[in-house]
Design an enzyme around this catalytic site. Structure first.
Site, PDB file in Angstrom:
ATOM      1  N   SER A   1      63.805  15.231  12.440  1.00  0.00           N
ATOM      2  CA  SER A   1      64.514  16.272  12.242  1.00  0.00           C
ATOM      3  C   SER A   1      66.134  15.844  12.688  1.00  0.00           C
ATOM      4  O   SER A   1      66.949  16.469  12.144  1.00  0.00           O
ATOM      5  CB  SER A   1      64.143  17.381  13.021  1.00  0.00           C
TER       6      SER A   1
ATOM      7  N   HIS B   1      67.207  18.361  20.200  1.00  0.00           N
ATOM      8  CA  HIS B   1      68.287  18.355  19.195  1.00  0.00           C
ATOM      9  C   HIS B   1      69.472  18.204  19.740  1.00  0.00           C
ATOM     10  O   HIS B   1      69.573  18.437  20.859  1.00  0.00           O
ATOM     11  CB  HIS B   1      67.805  19.508  18.150  1.00  0.00           C
TER      12      HIS B   1
ATOM     13  N   ASP C   1      68.506  22.178  22.348  1.00  0.00           N
ATOM     14  CA  ASP C   1      67.382  22.862  22.944  1.00  0.00           C
ATOM     15  C   ASP C   1      66.470  22.128  23.539  1.00  0.00           C
ATOM     16  O   ASP C   1      65.095  22.189  23.661  1.00  0.00           O
ATOM     17  CB  ASP C   1      66.502  23.207  21.536  1.00  0.00           C
TER      18      ASP C   1
END
Length: 245
Positions: free
Chosen positions: A11, A198, A195
């Site tokens: 991600s 990320h 977070d």
């Protein structure tokens, strides 16, 4: 044709083309010189990546196999950015993503070998997982967390980062130790992580700066590339078509 730089990862790579993302900034940096191609898959680990490599990167035709990226475009580099999901703790809420450390190393070896066989002239650049802010991870859960414990720890991420740098040395490829680099900033948890995992815009900027520096060390830079088609400054306003002859 323009060379390509492929970005392969989880991600943190998939999100790299968002506003201020390191992939988008890289594409802008190399505009008209290189096509930056995104191949990021949220949640993936090295085990899953190995299962799909041949589907994501179809083998180049035999007559063009020494650097062709499909359609005649050479591949200048591939970034391989995995480890954040491999390093999830097996007994926590995201344990299904966990890959044991020795397997992670073996998988990275296999990924590097895959690209070296497919595109022998391409630079394969490994990137370690980033550091983890465990308190922030509890504030941004992705799945039910009945234990109330962070699914990742900074210590575990550090072990996978060390393994990644070791694989790079064993394979003779460059590496960015993002885990160490980011923690050189005293306030890295807030500055670089949105977070606990990320990246913020500043975190993305760190990755971009490191990637550009490593690629430059390997001979891939704006200075070493040629812009595609004549620049407007090189077009004679009195005879513009001459530039295209």
């Amino acid at each position: 044709m323009r060379p390509r730089i492929y970005l392969l990862g989880d991600s943190i790579t998939e999100e790299s083309f968002t506003e201020g993302g390191w992939g988008a900034t890289l594409a802008n940096h190399f505009c008209r010189m290189v096509d930056v191609v995104l191949r990021g898959y949220s949640g993936y680990n090295t085990r899953w990546a190995l299962k799909v490599l041949e589907k994501v990167f179809p083998e180049a035709p035999p007559s063009q196999g020494d650097g062709d990226g499909g359609g005649g475009a050479p591949v200048a580099a591939v970034t391989v950015f995995f480890g954040a999901n491999d390093a999830t703790l097996p007994d926590r809420c995201s344990g299904f993503q966990h890959v044991p450390l020795n397997e992670y190393k073996h998988n990275l070896h296999s990924i590097v070998s895959f690209f070296k066989k497919l595109w022998p002239k391409a630079i394969v650049l490994l990137i370690t997982p980033p550091p983890i802010d465990e308190v922030a991870r509890l504030q941004y859960p992705y799945t039910d967390n009945p234990q109330g414990l962070p699914e990742r720890t900074n210590e575990a991420a550090g072990e996978y980062a060390k393994a990644c740098t070791a694989v790079a040395a064993e394979c003779g490829v460059p590496v960015i130790d993002l885990w160490t680099k980011m923690q050189q900033c005293p306030d890295w948890k807030k500055e670089y992580l949105s977070d606990g995992l990320h990246l913020t815009k500043k975190g993305n900027q760190v990755v971009f700066d490191e990637v550009v520096a490593k690629l430059r060390d390997e001979g891939v830079s704006v200075e070493s590339m040629t812009a595609e088609l004549p620049l407007i400054a090189d077009i004679n306003p009195n005879d513009p078509l001459k530039a295209f002859q």
